[in-house]
Design an enzyme around this catalytic site. Structure first.
Site, PDB file in Angstrom:
ATOM      1  N   ASN A   1       0.828  -1.208   0.000  1.00 53.44           N
ATOM      2  CA  ASN A   1       0.000   0.000   0.000  1.00 53.44           C
ATOM      3  C   ASN A   1       0.867   1.265   0.000  1.00 53.44           C
ATOM      4  O   ASN A   1       1.926   1.303   0.619  1.00 53.44           O
ATOM      5  CB  ASN A   1      -1.010   0.006   1.155  1.00 53.44           C
ATOM      6  CG  ASN A   1      -0.396  -0.164   2.531  1.00 53.44           C
ATOM      7  OD1 ASN A   1       0.616  -0.818   2.678  1.00 53.44           O
ATOM      8  ND2 ASN A   1      -1.031   0.418   3.535  1.00 53.44           N
TER       9      ASN A   1
ATOM     10  N   GLU B   1       0.483   5.291   0.578  1.00 52.72           N
ATOM     11  CA  GLU B   1      -0.416   6.350   1.054  1.00 52.72           C
ATOM     12  C   GLU B   1       0.043   7.719   0.587  1.00 52.72           C
ATOM     13  O   GLU B   1       1.117   7.874   0.005  1.00 52.72           O
ATOM     14  CB  GLU B   1      -0.514   6.269   2.587  1.00 52.72           C
ATOM     15  CG  GLU B   1      -1.128   4.942   3.018  1.00 52.72           C
ATOM     16  CD  GLU B   1      -1.405   4.832   4.503  1.00 52.72           C
ATOM     17  OE1 GLU B   1      -0.939   5.695   5.283  1.00 52.72           O
ATOM     18  OE2 GLU B   1      -2.091   3.862   4.890  1.00 52.72           O
TER      19      GLU B   1
ATOM     20  N   ALA C   1      -0.514  12.224   1.508  1.00 54.48           N
ATOM     21  CA  ALA C   1      -1.036  13.268   2.403  1.00 54.48           C
ATOM     22  C   ALA C   1      -2.449  13.663   1.974  1.00 54.48           C
ATOM     23  O   ALA C   1      -3.287  14.017   2.817  1.00 54.48           O
ATOM     24  CB  ALA C   1      -0.123  14.484   2.397  1.00 54.48           C
TER      25      ALA C   1
ATOM     26  N   GLU D   1      -3.186  -4.478  -2.965  1.00 55.72           N
ATOM     27  CA  GLU D   1      -3.670  -5.393  -4.008  1.00 55.72           C
ATOM     28  C   GLU D   1      -3.690  -4.698  -5.362  1.00 55.72           C
ATOM     29  O   GLU D   1      -3.322  -5.276  -6.388  1.00 55.72           O
ATOM     30  CB  GLU D   1      -5.113  -5.857  -3.743  1.00 55.72           C
ATOM     31  CG  GLU D   1      -5.362  -6.533  -2.439  1.00 55.72           C
ATOM     32  CD  GLU D   1      -5.703  -5.565  -1.310  1.00 55.72           C
ATOM     33  OE1 GLU D   1      -4.965  -4.588  -1.116  1.00 55.72           O
ATOM     34  OE2 GLU D   1      -6.694  -5.803  -0.620  1.00 55.72           O
TER      35      GLU D   1
ATOM     36  N   CYS E   1     -10.809  -4.158   0.518  1.00 56.47           N
ATOM     37  CA  CYS E   1     -11.875  -3.156   0.394  1.00 56.47           C
ATOM     38  C   CYS E   1     -12.689  -3.414  -0.885  1.00 56.47           C
ATOM     39  O   CYS E   1     -12.280  -4.190  -1.755  1.00 56.47           O
ATOM     40  CB  CYS E   1     -11.282  -1.745   0.393  1.00 56.47           C
ATOM     41  SG  CYS E   1     -10.550  -1.262  -1.171  1.00 56.47           S
TER      42      CYS E   1
HETATM   43  N1  THU Z   1      -5.348  -1.272   2.556  1.00 53.55           N
HETATM   44  C1  THU Z   1      -4.830  -2.117   1.627  1.00 53.55           C
HETATM   45  O1  THU Z   1      -3.724  -1.900   1.128  1.00 53.55           O
HETATM   46  N2  THU Z   1      -5.562  -3.185   1.255  1.00 53.55           N
HETATM   47  C2  THU Z   1      -6.747  -3.523   1.801  1.00 53.55           C
HETATM   48  O2  THU Z   1      -7.318  -4.530   1.395  1.00 53.55           O
HETATM   49  C3  THU Z   1      -7.346  -2.708   2.859  1.00 53.55           C
HETATM   50  C4  THU Z   1      -6.643  -1.449   3.180  1.00 53.55           C
HETATM   51  C5  THU Z   1      -4.546  -0.113   2.967  1.00 53.55           C
HETATM   52  C6  THU Z   1      -5.065   1.220   2.537  1.00 53.55           C
HETATM   53  C7  THU Z   1      -4.424   2.130   3.558  1.00 53.55           C
HETATM   54  O3  THU Z   1      -3.109   2.429   3.122  1.00 53.55           O
HETATM   55  C8  THU Z   1      -4.320   1.272   4.796  1.00 53.55           C
HETATM   56  O4  THU Z   1      -4.479  -0.067   4.377  1.00 53.55           O
HETATM   57  C9  THU Z   1      -5.382   1.590   5.842  1.00 53.55           C
HETATM   58  O5  THU Z   1      -6.652   1.562   5.294  1.00 53.55           O
END
Ligand code: THU
Length: 160
Positions: free
Chosen positions: A61, A63, A65, A74, A111
């Site tokens: 993942n 992220e 700001a 994923e 998600c």
């Molecule tokens: N996140 C994922 O990378 N995959 C998921 O299936 C659920 C959430 C990440 C997004 C964000 O960077 C962090 O988890 C918190 O939501």
């Protein structure tokens, strides 16, 4: 009025019950939490997508700001796979989540947006993509991404 009950199927495995092929992607997804960029949530997610040609594409993942600009693990893996190997079906996808110094006990639950992207990936190549969700206590295995998303929306739905 009619009421429908939608059923789906998933299996729960222990690590030593997984096949070699399954362990390979789960182990890489676990490694990948190192490459998670998550200064806001501190929730690390690693992903690994195995292609039909044997290549494993790694994801984590990322992220931002401006929160919605980030992307789940994923999708980083599946989009990288499509961008680098557009002709190679993704046969298996694993994710692992890590926070507060340990992998989550329960498997991480993708998600809705990631489920939709998994579905498109599966549909695009016309075969099943196995999905493995790692947790310390158990590992959930879905034979097909479609099992994660009943009432799918795919290209046929655009035709009305
Ligand atoms: N996140 C994922 O990378 N995959 C998921 O299936 C659920 C959430 C990440 C997004 C964000 O960077 C962090 O988890 C918190 O939501």
């Amino acid at each position: 009025m009619k009421e429908y009950q939608l059923k789906t199927k998933m299996k729960s495995y222990q690590w030593d019950e997984l096949s070699e092929e399954q362990r390979e992607v789960v182990a890489i997804a676990k490694e990948q939490i190192r490459h998670s960029y998550c200064p806001y949530s501190h929730f690390h997610v690693g992903a690994a997508a195995k292609l039909a040609n044997g290549v494993v594409i790694r994801g984590a993942n990322q992220e931002n700001a401006a929160y919605p600009s980030g992307l789940c693990a994923e999708r980083t893996a599946l989009f990288a796979a499509g961008a680098q190997y557009p002709d190679q079906p993704v046969v298996r996808l694993a994710i692992a989540c890590y926070t507060d110094g340990h992998f989550t006990k329960e498997p991480g639950s993708p998600c809705g947006a990631c489920r939709q992207v998994m579905l498109e990936t599966e549909h695009r190549y016309g075969g099943k993509m196995e999905v493995l969700l790692y947790g310390e206590d158990e590992i959930f295995v879905f034979d097909s991404a479609a099992d994660l998303l009943p009432l799918i929306f795919v290209s046929e739905n655009l035709k009305g």
